[in-house]
Structure formats: C-alpha cells, structure tokens
Design an enzyme around this catalytic site. Structure first.
Site, PDB file in Angstrom:
ATOM      1  N   GLU A 114       1.006  -1.116  -0.145  1.00 48.94           N
ATOM      2  CA  GLU A 114      -0.146   0.033  -0.073  1.00 48.94           C
ATOM      3  C   GLU A 114       1.054   0.974   0.016  1.00 48.94           C
ATOM      4  O   GLU A 114       1.614   1.493   0.995  1.00 48.94           O
ATOM      5  CB  GLU A 114      -0.906   0.084   1.195  1.00 48.94           C
ATOM      6  CG  GLU A 114      -1.909  -1.197   1.282  1.00 48.94           C
ATOM      7  CD  GLU A 114      -2.934  -1.116   0.499  1.00 48.94           C
ATOM      8  OE1 GLU A 114      -3.043  -0.076  -0.355  1.00 48.94           O
ATOM      9  OE2 GLU A 114      -3.394  -2.161   0.144  1.00 48.94           O
TER      10      GLU A 114
ATOM     11  N   CYS B 283      -2.310   8.641   2.739  1.00 54.71           N
ATOM     12  CA  CYS B 283      -2.249   8.107   1.280  1.00 54.71           C
ATOM     13  C   CYS B 283      -3.368   8.353   0.339  1.00 54.71           C
ATOM     14  O   CYS B 283      -2.894   8.506  -0.854  1.00 54.71           O
ATOM     15  CB  CYS B 283      -1.714   6.796   1.354  1.00 54.71           C
ATOM     16  SG  CYS B 283      -2.835   5.487   2.331  1.00 54.71           S
TER      17      CYS B 283
HETATM   18  P1  NDP Z   1       8.952   4.540   4.568  1.00 51.42           P
HETATM   19  O1  NDP Z   1       8.484   3.803   3.356  1.00 51.42           O
HETATM   20  O2  NDP Z   1      10.272   4.935   4.411  1.00 51.42           O
HETATM   21  O3  NDP Z   1       8.630   3.725   5.718  1.00 51.42           O
HETATM   22  C1  NDP Z   1       7.525   2.748   5.910  1.00 51.42           C
HETATM   23  C2  NDP Z   1       7.751   1.562   6.869  1.00 51.42           C
HETATM   24  O4  NDP Z   1       8.845   0.905   6.230  1.00 51.42           O
HETATM   25  C3  NDP Z   1       8.557   2.029   8.091  1.00 51.42           C
HETATM   26  O5  NDP Z   1       8.086   0.988   9.132  1.00 51.42           O
HETATM   27  C4  NDP Z   1      10.049   1.984   7.947  1.00 51.42           C
HETATM   28  O6  NDP Z   1      10.913   1.568   9.037  1.00 51.42           O
HETATM   29  C5  NDP Z   1      10.103   0.648   6.888  1.00 51.42           C
HETATM   30  N1  NDP Z   1      11.305   0.769   6.092  1.00 51.42           N
HETATM   31  C6  NDP Z   1      11.920   1.677   5.362  1.00 51.42           C
HETATM   32  N2  NDP Z   1      12.801   1.093   4.844  1.00 51.42           N
HETATM   33  C7  NDP Z   1      12.876  -0.307   4.952  1.00 51.42           C
HETATM   34  C8  NDP Z   1      13.709  -1.342   4.241  1.00 51.42           C
HETATM   35  N3  NDP Z   1      14.645  -1.071   3.544  1.00 51.42           N
HETATM   36  N4  NDP Z   1      13.162  -2.714   4.457  1.00 51.42           N
HETATM   37  C9  NDP Z   1      11.988  -2.725   5.225  1.00 51.42           C
HETATM   38  N5  NDP Z   1      11.235  -1.875   5.855  1.00 51.42           N
HETATM   39  C10 NDP Z   1      11.811  -0.502   5.657  1.00 51.42           C
HETATM   40  O7  NDP Z   1       7.989   5.737   4.784  1.00 51.42           O
HETATM   41  P2  NDP Z   1       8.272   6.905   5.598  1.00 51.42           P
HETATM   42  O8  NDP Z   1       7.576   6.809   6.927  1.00 51.42           O
HETATM   43  O9  NDP Z   1       9.670   7.398   5.593  1.00 51.42           O
HETATM   44  O10 NDP Z   1       7.625   8.095   4.780  1.00 51.42           O
HETATM   45  C11 NDP Z   1       8.135   8.711   3.694  1.00 51.42           C
HETATM   46  C12 NDP Z   1       6.883   8.953   2.528  1.00 51.42           C
HETATM   47  O11 NDP Z   1       6.223   7.869   2.264  1.00 51.42           O
HETATM   48  C13 NDP Z   1       5.884   9.880   2.942  1.00 51.42           C
HETATM   49  O12 NDP Z   1       6.567  11.396   2.971  1.00 51.42           O
HETATM   50  C14 NDP Z   1       4.860   9.702   2.166  1.00 51.42           C
HETATM   51  O13 NDP Z   1       5.030  10.541   1.150  1.00 51.42           O
HETATM   52  C15 NDP Z   1       5.039   8.317   2.190  1.00 51.42           C
HETATM   53  N6  NDP Z   1       4.214   7.651   3.083  1.00 51.42           N
HETATM   54  C16 NDP Z   1       2.996   6.765   2.494  1.00 51.42           C
HETATM   55  C17 NDP Z   1       1.907   6.286   3.527  1.00 51.42           C
HETATM   56  C18 NDP Z   1       0.964   5.297   2.914  1.00 51.42           C
HETATM   57  O14 NDP Z   1       0.174   5.169   3.507  1.00 51.42           O
HETATM   58  N7  NDP Z   1       0.722   5.123   1.563  1.00 51.42           N
HETATM   59  C19 NDP Z   1       2.409   6.216   4.875  1.00 51.42           C
HETATM   60  C20 NDP Z   1       3.586   6.775   5.115  1.00 51.42           C
HETATM   61  C21 NDP Z   1       4.287   7.631   4.336  1.00 51.42           C
HETATM   62  P3  NDP Z   1      11.227   3.094   9.866  1.00 51.42           P
HETATM   63  O15 NDP Z   1      10.383   2.801  11.079  1.00 51.42           O
HETATM   64  O16 NDP Z   1      12.528   2.918  10.053  1.00 51.42           O
HETATM   65  O17 NDP Z   1      10.993   4.358   9.085  1.00 51.42           O
END
Ligand code: NDP
Length: 475
Positions: free
Chosen positions: A247, A284
């Site tokens: 998602e 999102c």
């Molecule tokens: P990320 O995609 O970076 O993170 C989402 C989750 O994935 C977090 O738990 C993160 O861990 C984890 N993660 C990050 N890198 C890896 C990896 N290499 N392997 C496995 N898991 C990983 O989103 P952010 O939270 O940084 O948000 C950045 C942007 O993403 C926002 O500005 C927005 O544009 C979008 N976003 C979209 C969402 C949606 O609902 N579609 C929700 C949130 C963000 P960690 O806790 O270390 O960050």
C-alpha cells in the site's frame, strides 16, 4: 509530571521479553517533547519472533474459524474498552488533536475490525468447481511493516485480516510511532491469543524491516509506506519469491464535472479541502489535486480559501510527524513548483514561521495553490502535508486525462449532479477507490492502489483473501 511511556520488553511468543536492541526515544510532534522510550529488537529478537510465528502457524491455521473469530472478537472488545488509552497514545506519538485521534485513529480501525470479523464469518474457505474442492489456506508467516501516519489503523488493516485468515504475524511498526503497537500487543495478550500468533519487533526499517523481508521463514510481506521503499521491498522479496502486498503513496484527484451547480461545487471544494488536510495532510488517500472546470476556477479559489481558514494549526490541523518531514513539506510551499501561472491562494512559503502558527510542534501553514500545471512537481509529487493544488480542465474528458496523468492511482473523487456521469468518470479513473459526491469510507470495501500506489487489496473479505493460498483437490 512528564509522562514517558517506557517500553523495554518486546512481545514475542506470547511473553514480554527484554529487547536486545538499542533504546530509542519517541517524540510528540505536537510539542517536540519526548513521550516514549522503547528498546528495539535485536537480530536475535527478530529470529525468535519469526521462529515463534512459524511454530504457532500450524495450530492457528487449523483452529476452527469460529474459534479464531471468537478470540479476535475478544481482542476487539479489549481495544474498545481501552479506546481512550489508544486515542491518547496515538495523540502523543503522532500529534493528532484529541478528537481526531479518537475518531480517525481508533474508531475507524475498530470499524475495520468489525468488518473483517463479519467477512470472516461468511468467508468461503472451501468451495467446489466440478470434481475439485477448492481450499483457501493461510499463506504462513506474515511480516507486517507499517508507517507512522496512522499508527494503529495501518497495523489493524494488516494484522486482523491475516490473523482471521489463519496466518501468524510478526509486526514491525514505524520507528517514529511504535507506542500504540505495544498497547495492541497488550490487547492480544489480555484476550488470550495463543502464543506466537502475534509478535512485536520494533526497530528501524533498514535493520528489522530488512531482516524480515529477507527471512526465509517469512512467507508474505505486507507493507505500507512510500513507493520508493515499497518497490525496493518487492525487489528484495523477489529473491525468495515471497508474496508481497504493497500500500503505497498517492496523488489523488477530486474531479468536478462541468455540470455541477453552485451548491455541489461548494460541497466539492469544502470536502476536498477537508480530505486533503485530514491528519495534517498525511494520508495516502489525500485528495491533493482538485480539478475544476476552467470557468469555475475563481469560484473554487474563493471557496477553498474559506474552507482552509477553518484548519487552524494546533486546533483542527495536526502537526507533521517530524522536523525532517516538515523540511520536506516546506520545500513544496513555493508556487514556482506549480509552473509559471501558479498563484498561492492561502498559506505557502510566506506563512512559514508566521506568528499565528504554534510556537512548538512541526506545523506548516495550510496551503492552497491554484492554476497549477498538470505536469508540474506540485501536481505530480506526493507532498504528504496540507497542500492542495487546484487545476483546471476544459471538459470532463480533459479532467479525466489530467487525473490519470499520475504515477499513482490510490483514491479519487467525482462530483456531478448526474449519477450516471459521475459513475462514468469514476469508471475511467485509474485508481483503487473513488467517492462520488462525498461518499464516505467503507470499512468493508477493498482498499488498494493501481499503478505505483501498490499491489493487492486490504480490508474485509479482500484483506483476508490477500493472505490465502489456493489449493485445488480433485476427487
Ligand atoms: P517509508 O516507506 O520509509 O517507511 C514505511 C515503513 O517501512 C517503516 O516502518 C519503515 O521503517 C520501513 N522501512 C523503511 N525502509 C525499509 C527497508 N529497506 N526494508 C524494510 N522496511 C523498511 O515511509 P516513511 O515513513 O519514511 O515516509 C516517507 C514517505 O512515504 C512519506 O512522506 C509519504 O510520501 C509516504 N508514506 C506513505 C504512506 C501510505 O500510507 N501510503 C504512509 C507513510 C508514508 P522506519 O520505521 O525505520 O522508518
């Protein structure tokens, strides 16, 4: 008293076990004070959690559906009994104003749980085709990796359908907002979920998340977050051919048909602003592009300015999640990002640091840009903050073309006085869900994206189906 939620133990194999990773503070983004201190999972903790989920899987998969449903209903009741605690926890870790914390962050996930349980009761785990019995069986161990924007909801939409399907779960919540996941683990524990069926391993995505995605005993990864990380997870998971549900981001369009009257235009603009600014613009599904007929642009600008004025930072508009994210969003507050004709209707970079903004907290001014070029950065990139762009279209067909001119395809809205016209436009939008004339979120309906907004569907019967393998047995 400065209440800091201290969580030094992880929930693994039905027990609270001291975490072996580093300590990490959790900031309240509304006050910039520390509200939590957690100990993260070490690699050994992740190993133990996956092993527990693997061991628990056969028993949970064979548990009769009615028994699984009864346990999950008990969990639901514990969450409902502790709703104020959950709301306060999300309020502290994510910064949402209290009322929004309750309605959006607790009542909505409760509605999703109810819809999932209702779907479970009638789910066709066994059907027949000719001489074949078709069995739908849980995929195994699911790693759930969730973001910070809706800390409880994003966990619930993954964990409950997976458990309902008979899969076992290892959850890695977002580093920035892990606190409500601890409360959820306590709810599972209080409800008597069998050991190992749900496990909690907080920590960073790069370490804990990566370990889960590459782990040979994880059968499926269910991820919500950025398109960039989602795509790298899909690539990594491909090495072990794991099932992946993604998602991801969105840049959703609210399309106003040429046929709207003044009343419907007013409703369309007001609801689009409200949707775009929900959760500080950090959803999102945010309707961040408003596409109006070109002869309605000025009217839409006036209406949007009126609506935006009600979103007072710190009262109705929550903060962004972190100082870092605020910097990212502030970068988009320049009308130049929208092309040469773009005007700032409200907010924008001149309002950064304005005295009306709260002194503490990661707030940005609610912003509306208009006359934005469809090809510009403002119109194409997911900003994840309270920034609405208004674009104009010469016809409904043109509006559909602009709406679909996006790498994303998560949500959308259509406004028309004629339901047939609205349905026709909805059918042509390349997006996973569309609301017509203000249609509201349905907690039983499938949720997911087209294009770079994701793979698979969550919630209700589609969420359960997403975690099931299909077996044909001939006789
Ligand atoms: P990320 O995609 O970076 O993170 C989402 C989750 O994935 C977090 O738990 C993160 O861990 C984890 N993660 C990050 N890198 C890896 C990896 N290499 N392997 C496995 N898991 C990983 O989103 P952010 O939270 O940084 O948000 C950045 C942007 O993403 C926002 O500005 C927005 O544009 C979008 N976003 C979209 C969402 C949606 O609902 N579609 C929700 C949130 C963000 P960690 O806790 O270390 O960050």
């Amino acid at each position: 008293m400065n209440d800091i939620q201290r969580e030094s133990a992880l929930y693994i194999d039905g027990r609270w076990t001291p975490g072996g990773g580093r300590d990490r503070e959790v900031e309240n983004p509304a006050t910039e004070t520390i509200t939590g201190l957690i100990t993260e999972a070490s690699p050994d903790d992740v190993e133990a959690a996956v092993a527990a989920a693997r061991t628990a899987f056969p028993g949970w998969a064979r548990t009769p559906v009615a028994a699984r449903a009864a346990i999950l209903r008990r969990v639901r009741d514990v969450i409902a009994d502790r709703a104020d605690l959950f709301a306060d926890t999300v309020h502290r870790e994510q910064g949402s104003p209290p009322r929004i914390a309750r309605v959006l962050h607790v009542d909505t996930p409760l509605a999703v749980i109810d819809a999932t349980l209702a779907a479970l009761e009638r789910f066709p785990f066994r059907t027949t085709i000719g001489n074949s019995i078709i069995l739908r069986q849980p995929a195994g161990v699911v790693a759930a990796i969730t973001p910070w924007n809706l800390p409880l909801h994003q966990v619930v939409v993954k964990v409950f359908p997976a458990l309902a399907a008979g899969a076992t779960v290892v959850l890695k919540p977002a580093e920035l907002t892990p606190l409500s996941a601890f409360e959820l683990a306590r709810a599972f524990d209080a409800a008597g979920l069998p050991r190992g069926v749900f496990n909690l391993v907080p920590g960073s995505g790069r370490r804990v998340g990566y370990q889960l995605v590459t782990h040979p005993d994880v059968d499926q990864v269910s991820f919500t977050g950025s398109t960039q990380v989602g795509s790298s997870i899909a690539a990594t998971a491909a090495h072990t051919l794991k099932r992946v549900t993604l998602e991801l981001g969105g840049k959703s369009a609210s399309v106003v048909s040429a046929d709207v009257d003044d009343a419907l235009l007013a409703k369309a603009v007001k609801m689009t602003v409200g949707n775009c600014y929900l959760n500080g613009g950090q959803t999102c599904t945010a309707l961040s592009r408003l596409i109006v007929p070109e002869n309605r642009v000025e009217q839409a600008e006036t209406l949007a300015a009126e609506a935006a004025a009600k979103y007072i930072p710190g009262v109705r508009l929550g903060p962004l999640i972190s100082a870092e994210h605020r910097k990212d969003v502030e970068w988009f507050l320049d009308p130049e990002g929208g092309g040469p004709d773009t005007i700032t209707v409200v907010g924008g970079h001149d309002r950064i640091g304005n005295p009306e903004m709260p002194v503490r907290g990661h707030y940005v001014p609610p912003t509306v840009f208009s006359r934005v070029a469809p090809t510009s950065r403002l119109a194409r990139e997911e900003i994840f903050g309270p920034v609405l762009t208004i674009l104009s279209a010469t016809s409904d067909d043109h509006a559909v073309t602009i709406a679909n001119h996006s790498d994303y395809g998560l949500a959308g809205a259509v406004w028309s006085v004629n339901e047939d016209v609205a349905l026709d436009i909805a059918g042509r939008l390349e997006t996973g869900q569309v609301d017509i004339n203000g249609g509201t979120f349905n907690p039983a309906a499938p949720f997911g994206g087209y294009k770079q907004s994701g793979l698979g569907r969550e919630i209700g019967e589609y969420g359960i189906a997403d975690v099931l393998e299909i077996k044909a047995v001939q006789r």
